[in-house]
Design an enzyme around this catalytic site. Structure first.
Site, PDB file in Angstrom:
ATOM      1  N   HIS A  90      44.472  26.969  32.834  1.00 25.76           N
ATOM      2  CA  HIS A  90      45.591  26.483  32.362  1.00 25.76           C
ATOM      3  C   HIS A  90      46.629  26.928  32.980  1.00 25.76           C
ATOM      4  CE1 HIS A  90      42.898  24.613  29.227  1.00 25.76           C
ATOM      5  NE2 HIS A  90      42.202  25.654  29.539  1.00 25.76           N
ATOM      6  N   LYS A 123      55.990  55.213  50.263  1.00 28.47           N
ATOM      7  CA  LYS A 123      56.373  56.770  49.525  1.00 28.47           C
ATOM      8  C   LYS A 123      57.381  57.430  50.386  1.00 28.47           C
ATOM      9  CE  LYS A 123      51.291  57.332  48.426  1.00 28.47           C
ATOM     10  NZ  LYS A 123      50.196  57.973  48.924  1.00 28.47           N
ATOM     11  N   GLU A 134      42.934  47.503  50.364  1.00 28.51           N
ATOM     12  CA  GLU A 134      43.303  48.656  51.183  1.00 28.51           C
ATOM     13  C   GLU A 134      42.225  48.937  52.460  1.00 28.51           C
ATOM     14  OE1 GLU A 134      43.533  52.291  48.906  1.00 28.51           O
ATOM     15  OE2 GLU A 134      45.658  51.843  48.451  1.00 28.51           O
TER      16      GLU A 134
HETATM   17  O1  PA5 Z   1      41.861  54.407  47.807  1.00 26.82           O
HETATM   18  C1  PA5 Z   1      42.513  55.090  48.176  1.00 26.82           C
HETATM   19  O2  PA5 Z   1      42.093  56.237  48.802  1.00 26.82           O
HETATM   20  C2  PA5 Z   1      43.864  55.417  47.487  1.00 26.82           C
HETATM   21  O3  PA5 Z   1      44.033  54.145  46.703  1.00 26.82           O
HETATM   22  C3  PA5 Z   1      44.186  56.562  46.447  1.00 26.82           C
HETATM   23  O4  PA5 Z   1      42.671  56.417  45.592  1.00 26.82           O
HETATM   24  C4  PA5 Z   1      45.186  56.672  45.662  1.00 26.82           C
HETATM   25  O5  PA5 Z   1      46.304  56.452  46.618  1.00 26.82           O
HETATM   26  C5  PA5 Z   1      45.212  57.979  44.866  1.00 26.82           C
HETATM   27  O6  PA5 Z   1      45.109  59.092  45.688  1.00 26.82           O
HETATM   28  P1  PA5 Z   1      44.784  60.629  45.178  1.00 26.82           P
HETATM   29  O7  PA5 Z   1      43.492  60.507  44.475  1.00 26.82           O
HETATM   30  O8  PA5 Z   1      45.037  61.477  46.444  1.00 26.82           O
HETATM   31  O9  PA5 Z   1      45.881  60.919  44.296  1.00 26.82           O
END
Ligand code: PA5
Length: 438
Positions: A301, A415, A280
């Site tokens: 393996h 989303k 990310e």
């Molecule tokens: O690293 C990030 O920002 C995302 O992976 C969030 O942690 C994830 O989308 C969950 O978001 P939230 O804590 O707002 O529910």
């Protein structure tokens, strides 16, 4: 014992190239410290281990309350709001059984109806509490799970259910905070300037881990040690900076995939956390190494053939644990029908270590550079060190790559489509377009 050993990349990247990157690396590091880079509004994690101590006592007190009231704590969250706790729990608990009195069960990280129903069934005869974790408070998976399990809790405990709900979220903002305020749930803060994947050392990771009986003070101490090293050490001795530099050089030389390698199954979820952190943070603007993870020797393996002999676009980052928590002495067998007597007198961990060494050499021979991260043992302190090391290296690495390591706009695409297909108000136009394309 030095954390980073990069001797097995020197066939692919020279010391001179590493030295030449010093200037760019230091600029990237400064962007994290002086907050002039992109994403500078999300740098709260850099110093958080120094201030975390203020929160620890309340976290520990609440953890004790939860341990006394519940045999299961449902941890509701997804992405950065769950992977850190999951990684810490699997690294720091025994393989069979649990560390403390209360078991952690993770929900809201999948939309699987079967998984969710099986957890509902599992809870039927158990006392449970909920830690709902969401920075935004609006993420669909945890919000949906919270609705389901909140109702279950209310059916079981009536008006008292609210005393068993702990909300970890942005204080003062968002739906979850509003619900907590209206219903009187105990709340824990995810600081606004810390993004999900950099939040494991905040109550996001620390509350569930404390409930599981894990020493969270030691986790923070480990993070503090690594923070000091990352901030203070000069470039040639700074593991986090060198790691960021070498990944960048390998990327420039055509490596497209970094594989996190562990020989200890307990670290499998640290690999999942690492993938989210780097995936990310760096996978944007058409750039970035693809982070993958394997568990050796198991995956030797299955994926071993590809790593040894497939497309030469890989490098590996191997976690080497010096001293195992347990070891087993191998004995002579009178008949020796399996031909294994040559191992008598050695331990099982020695066999695992030689597999590691042999694999590193074979993969390097096969043009797969290997970085090794050495930790002395498995412990909460070492978990804290590794987490901070990877977060700092990731921030530097993202800036070296020229991306904002702290946003994740790409996550929004699926989303929007999902909301449109489900008929969420406000997504009508997109829904029409998607259905036409079908
Ligand atoms: O690293 C990030 O920002 C995302 O992976 C969030 O942690 C994830 O989308 C969950 O978001 P939230 O804590 O707002 O529910």
């Amino acid at each position: 014992m030095k954390l980073l050993d990069y001797s097995n990349v020197l066939k692919f990247v020279s010391e001179a190239e590493i030295e030449a990157l010093e200037g760019a690396v230091l600029v990237s590091k400064e962007k994290l410290l002086t907050k002039f880079g992109t994403g500078s509004e999300y740098l709260g994690w850099v110093d958080y281990p120094l201030t975390a101590e203020k929160e620890l006592d309340r976290i520990l007190k609440t953890a004790e309350k939860i341990q006394n009231e519940a045999s299961v704590l449902l941890v509701i969250g997804i992405g950065g709001s769950y992977l850190g706790a999951k990684a810490g729990l699997s690294m720091l608990s025994p393989y069979l059984g649990k560390t403390g009195k209360t078991e952690l069960v993770f929900v809201g990280n999948t939309l699987s109806s079967t998984y969710t129903q099986e957890i509902i069934d599992y809870l039927a005869d158990k006392d449970f509490s909920i830690n709902v974790i969401s920075k935004s408070g609006t993420t669909t998976e945890p919000a949906l799970a919270f609705r389901l399990f909140r109702n279950l809790l209310q059916e079981k405990y009536g008006d008292k259910a609210k005393n068993r709900i702990y909300a970890t979220t942005t204080i003062g903002k968002g739906v979850l905070y509003q619900m907590a305020k209206e219903n009187g749930y105990e709340t824990f803060s995810i600081p606004e300037d810390i993004g999900g994947r950099y939040s494991v050392l905040t109550p996001v990771g620390l509350l569930p881990l404390a409930v599981a009986g894990i020493d969270i003070k030691a986790i923070i101490a480990g993070a503090q040690t690594e923070r000091e090293k990352a901030l203070e050490k000069v470039y040639p001795d700074n593991d986090a900076l060198l790691y960021a530099a070498i990944r960048n050089l390998l990327y420039r030389k055509g490596k497209a995939i970094e594989i996190f390698v562990t020989y200890e199954p307990k670290l499998k979820y640290l690999g999942e956390w690492y993938k989210q952190l780097f995936g990310e943070s760096e996978g944007k603007d058409g750039k970035g190494l693809f982070p993958a993870s394997v568990l050796y020797t198991t995956d030797l393996h299955s994926l071993g053939q590809y790593v040894q002999d497939g497309r030469r676009i890989l490098f590996e980052t191997v976690i080497n644990i010096d001293k195992p928590e347990q070891d087993i002495l191998l004995k002579e067998d009178a008949e020796n029908l399996d031909g294994l007597n040559y191992l008598a007198g050695k331990t099982l961990d020695t066999v695992n270590k030689q597999a590691l060494k042999g694999t590193v050499l074979a993969h390097v021979d096969g043009s797969v550079p290997n970085l090794i991260l050495n930790i002395p043992e498995i412990s909460p302190y070492q978990f804290g060190r590794l987490v901070y090391f990877f977060m700092f290296a990731c921030g530097v690495s993202g800036h070296l790559l020229g991306v904002n390591p702290f946003n994740q706009e790409g996550v929004e695409a699926y989303k929007k489509n999902m909301f449109a297909l489900l008929g969420k108000p406000g997504f009508e136009e997109l829904r029409e377009r998607l259905l036409k394309n079908k």
